[in-house]
Scaffold this active site. Sequence first.
Site, PDB file in Angstrom:
ATOM      1  N   CYS A   2       0.678  -1.138   0.112  1.00 20.29           N
ATOM      2  CA  CYS A   2       0.164   0.171  -0.086  1.00 20.29           C
ATOM      3  C   CYS A   2       0.993   1.275  -0.208  1.00 20.29           C
ATOM      4  O   CYS A   2       2.226   1.151   0.134  1.00 20.29           O
ATOM      5  CB  CYS A   2      -0.963  -0.012   1.314  1.00 20.29           C
ATOM      6  SG  CYS A   2      -1.601  -1.689   1.562  1.00 20.29           S
ATOM      7  N   GLY A  96       2.321  -3.358   4.786  1.00 16.54           N
ATOM      8  CA  GLY A  96       3.076  -4.568   5.274  1.00 16.54           C
ATOM      9  C   GLY A  96       2.072  -5.320   5.546  1.00 16.54           C
ATOM     10  O   GLY A  96       0.874  -5.662   5.532  1.00 16.54           O
TER      11      GLY A  96
END
Length: 591
Positions: A2, A96
């Site tokens: 992201c 993550g």
Amino acid sequence: MCGIVGYAGRRQAAPILLEGLKKLEYRGYDSAGVAVLDNGTLHVMKRAGSVEGLAPAKSFAGNVGIGHTRWATHGAPTEENAHPHIFGRIALVHNGIIENMKQLKEECLERGETFISETDSEVIAHLLDFCYEGDILAALKKTAARLSGSLALAVISLEEPQRIALARRASPLVVGRAEDGVYLASDIPAIAAKGMKVYALGENEFALLDGKEAHFYAEDGREIEKKPLDYAVEEDVPEKKGFRHFMRKEMSEIPLSIANTQQILRSYPKISALREVLCHAEYIHIVACGTAYHSGLCAKVAFETRARIPVEVAVASEYRYRDPVIQRNTLVIAVSQSGETADTLAAAELAKRSGATLLAVTNVRYSSLARLSDLVLFTAAGREIAVAATKSFNAQLTLLFALAEELAMAKGRGGCGAELFSLPELAQRALASSEEVRAWTPHFLSAKSVFFLGRGADYCVALEGSLKLKEISYLPSEGYPAGELKHGTLALIEKGTPVVAILTSSRLAEKTMNAVHETYARGAKVFLVTSLPEYRKREEILSSVLIPDIGEIYSPVLSVIPLQALAYYVSVARGNDPDKPRNLAKSVTVE
Ligand code: M6R
């Protein structure tokens, strides 16, 4: 993976966040969200879909905020799963994967807490709120110690209206200090502006931004001084310049990207260090993912043929967990357009730890890979926006083929005679003839499966042609070694199955044609990409595209162009957005 962004300072945070997120969409575009702190009130907006959906948030008041654009890992791309995640006094954005999420979530559930999303990230907000005693950085340190996996985290607390705390482990995070405040983002171009000092957080480091200053901390809690990165502000925000899609525009830039890459090489400042490394290299490992892996496969053919040096090409996600044999005098070449691909970075780190010399081939000057490597060769493809790599692949090949020639020279083998200097002009011609593949499109639109066949370097290109078609047209397809087809896969050929043959080696042409004939005899529609005009008239061939001849080993840089065009036209004809294919992102920063 992201993109995250944040700001604390004198300006209104919301417009800065939205602008930064737009620049980070290459990292994911499933959903997006922002949270802005306004004297103890938190304004939040989350939307499924791209950053554009957040436009109404631009009017949020407040000088401190965080934002996120998501590529779904845990949980579907819905509004509930979009970041920021909020629990109690805490709001956070995360890039993550938290590997011990299940166990941590159970703990929270036992405390009677409830969850609204399916994400691993939400559990971090719960843990943070649990650890929070009025100091956001202290809470973040305690929380991070309990998390396994990868994280780039930006965290705010309703009780500390001027602060953003950051943590980084195996996911990139940069901080920018400017006159008007402090910025954070997953990468430099999302925030960089003239006069800004940019710092990269190191592995397991923390930071605290307070609206004026950024303080950095090592894992053991010591405050550390950081040197600003040497970077240049990207003046040119890429635009479509009249093209319908970035992918098509980027293909039109292939000749320029080749020419600029050749130019970079000619003026490479560390050429003697590079020659020294090449001279001593006895083994080469190339690690990469996706399209970059395919350029590694093409390079293997060139390195081995031209310099007679053994080359292993490995998919980085395999290499990193494989305990590879890295002998003395092994040169490891990590190839990555973005320089941020998590698996490639991990493979490169492993190689470095094992004593290999690490050479990076990357398109991004300030990337993590560039910072990690002993030597860096830049491809000058310019910014690539479309998820499907095109011009960056041609630039990687240009650079790796030039390296093959350097290597051949270092090993005392003469020049190959191929006119590599004329590649830009040849690529221009290949681009022009590639327009002919548009007429092939109707035969592919509802194919059950598509096959790309070749031998040697042509096989490497077949793999890339197939990947391109898969990722933007969503058609099942395979790149296959022509000679291997009869050992099983031929069973899949039916009447009307599209087969694309790549034929650039007169040495191997008849052999490839054997396989082509086997598919034709079973009803396949055969299309040909070739530099050998005599094969265009063969009865098996329904339609063909002629590309300039640059010799067998270096042909991939040209033969891939019609295949990129084919993928593009099929994608568009099927009503897809080739720039933003479903389920994918430009840069894969999680493993
Ligand atoms: O940035 P990288 O070159 O490391 O990216 C590797 C792959 O993720 C990338 O090439 C991917 O396969 C492309 N979407 C292919 O078009």
